[in-house]
Design a protein around this motif. Sequence first.
Motif, short mmCIF file in Angstrom:
data_model
loop_
_atom_site.label_atom_id
_atom_site.label_comp_id
_atom_site.label_asym_id
_atom_site.label_seq_id
_atom_site.Cartn_x
_atom_site.Cartn_y
_atom_site.Cartn_z
N THR A 1 43.35 42.66 32.23
CA THR A 1 42.58 42.40 33.45
C THR A 1 41.15 41.99 33.10
OG1 THR A 1 43.87 44.02 34.70
CG2 THR A 1 41.74 43.42 35.59
N GLU A 2 40.55 42.68 32.14
CA GLU A 2 39.17 42.37 31.75
C GLU A 2 39.08 41.00 31.08
OE1 GLU A 2 35.31 42.69 31.96
OE2 GLU A 2 36.74 44.10 32.85
N LYS B 1 37.28 43.18 41.27
CA LYS B 1 38.66 42.87 41.67
C LYS B 1 39.66 43.39 40.63
CE LYS B 1 37.39 40.67 45.38
NZ LYS B 1 37.55 39.23 45.56
N ARG C 1 39.25 38.46 33.82
CA ARG C 1 37.99 38.46 34.56
C ARG C 1 36.90 37.71 33.77
NH1 ARG C 1 37.27 42.41 37.88
NH2 ARG C 1 38.27 43.90 36.44
N ILE D 1 35.13 37.56 41.86
CA ILE D 1 35.66 38.16 40.65
C ILE D 1 35.27 39.63 40.50
CG2 ILE D 1 35.72 38.01 38.12
CD1 ILE D 1 36.98 35.64 39.60
N LYS D 2 34.02 39.94 40.76
CA LYS D 2 33.51 41.28 40.47
C LYS D 2 34.25 42.35 41.26
CE LYS D 2 28.83 39.90 39.09
NZ LYS D 2 27.39 39.99 39.41
N LEU E 1 42.74 39.17 41.11
CA LEU E 1 42.33 38.10 40.21
C LEU E 1 43.40 37.02 40.12
CD1 LEU E 1 40.71 40.16 37.30
CD2 LEU E 1 39.53 38.87 39.09
#
Length: 208
Positions: A145-146, A164, A149, A161-162, A169
Amino acid sequence: AFKTGLAAVPSWNVVEFVTDVFYWFKNFPSRQEDYQSLCAAIADEHITATFMRFVENRWLSIGPVIDRVVQNFGNLRDYFLKKGKFDTKTKENAPFKRICGHLQANKTTLVRLAFVRSISTDFERFLTLFQSTQPLIHLLYDEMTELLRTLLMRFVKPELIKGKQASELLKVCHELLKADNYLPADSINVGAHASKLLKEMKADNGLY
């Protein structure tokens, strides 16, 4: 994912270029000697006049491989385009033509190398972490996920984006054809080196 991304811009041929450079000198002592003599004449102690091999199943190697080619880029231009002595048969060699084509493109090639190098840093932490022999399956979801992002933050508006989660995403990814989702062109994060080169190209030519 990194390999797929590079395949989306086949005309760049970044991997082919750095691979051609490596194999041009590998097992050819006379070529190595000529090139190292050219580098020695310049007497730049910060340049390592040997090249590294990119291994396709070890994507962590692409960063250092690109770094070495970028470090030598000016000397490679001198060697292939100006000072190197090549017979007609060599000049008809396909790798030779490809290398010269990339070197003649000069800053365009450097921008592409710098951009791919910048993107590679986003993957390096993820790949390094999961090369461990320890059981890390419990980290996989959060780390993927990171990574997603981080990549999206380069060109998508941050408010999308932030904070989420992965499913959100992925929804953003499916909506990327919407122009309103993108950052302005001059705000897209292509990496510091690539950005610097693009600004120089714009100053020189009045366009990118």
